[in-house]
Design an enzyme around this catalytic site. Sequence first.
Site, PDB file in Angstrom:
ATOM      1  N   LYS A  84       0.853  -1.190   0.000  1.00 20.34           N
ATOM      2  CA  LYS A  84       0.000   0.000   0.000  1.00 20.34           C
ATOM      3  C   LYS A  84       0.893   1.245   0.000  1.00 20.34           C
ATOM      4  CE  LYS A  84      -4.296   0.734   2.618  1.00 20.34           C
ATOM      5  NZ  LYS A  84      -4.825   0.688   3.992  1.00 20.34           N
TER       6      LYS A  84
HETATM    7  O1  G3P Z   1      -7.610   1.383   5.748  1.00 16.41           O
HETATM    8  C1  G3P Z   1      -7.842   2.706   5.473  1.00 16.41           C
HETATM    9  C2  G3P Z   1      -9.185   3.254   5.860  1.00 16.41           C
HETATM   10  O2  G3P Z   1     -10.173   2.287   5.784  1.00 16.41           O
HETATM   11  C3  G3P Z   1      -9.182   4.054   7.113  1.00 16.41           C
HETATM   12  O3  G3P Z   1     -10.450   4.261   7.652  1.00 16.41           O
HETATM   13  O4  G3P Z   1     -11.865   4.808   9.575  1.00 16.41           O
HETATM   14  O5  G3P Z   1      -9.439   5.482   9.617  1.00 16.41           O
HETATM   15  O6  G3P Z   1     -11.054   6.636   8.114  1.00 16.41           O
HETATM   16  P1  G3P Z   1     -10.713   5.357   8.792  1.00 16.41           P
END
Ligand code: G3P
Length: 220
Positions: A84
Amino acid sequence: MEFFLDTAEVSEVAEIASWGILDGVTTNPSLIKKSGRDFRQVVREIAEICDGPISAEVTALDADGMIEQGLALKDELPDNVIIKVPCTDEGLKATKVLSGKGIGVNVTLIFSAAQALMAAKAGAMYISPFIGRIDDTGHDGMELIAEIMTTWESYRVSDTKVLAASIRHPTHILQCMMLGAHTATMPTKVFKQLLKHPLTDRGIDAFLADWADVEKAGKA
Ligand code: G3P
């Protein structure tokens, strides 16, 4: 649609994988920090439980550093691990090089359709638009998914999957499904909410109560 889990908790991956429908897992530095465990060990354990792509994120900001970290991760971790990288100019350079070597790359932190298309042109296997974080700013994250899907159709992008990330609730998933997003990664809580329905539970209770009567009548 591919259903991914967005977590670095191995027990959660094992639980959801046992359902038989888990297609992959995404991790990021914040999720690794939350787990309190060693990055490589966590990813290794997850990759052994789930066959699908497991995203492991680089932390270098320059392309050479990202490539070096990505190659090292590919070397040390199971084959189903993909790399990633953030959607920056350096991230695009790293994507081009890593994907050119046949390594799957997930370009993350996508907040516009233009970023998504650029990442696809660089050879990304997945692009990750962050829905919830757009919603958090008072805008509609789902509009971004719609724009990206339209772009994918206009330019017949077929080698890069749209991986909706930063999912906050089941409705996000439903909307992504209706827009044709290829993949969504979600926290365990949302995965469980998607399956659970009160009418399913009520239906089971009613069937079991009636079946008890059938048994009592000696007709089972
Ligand atoms: O994996 C990346 C993404 O899903 C992060 O989500 O909840 O931290 O905005 P969040």
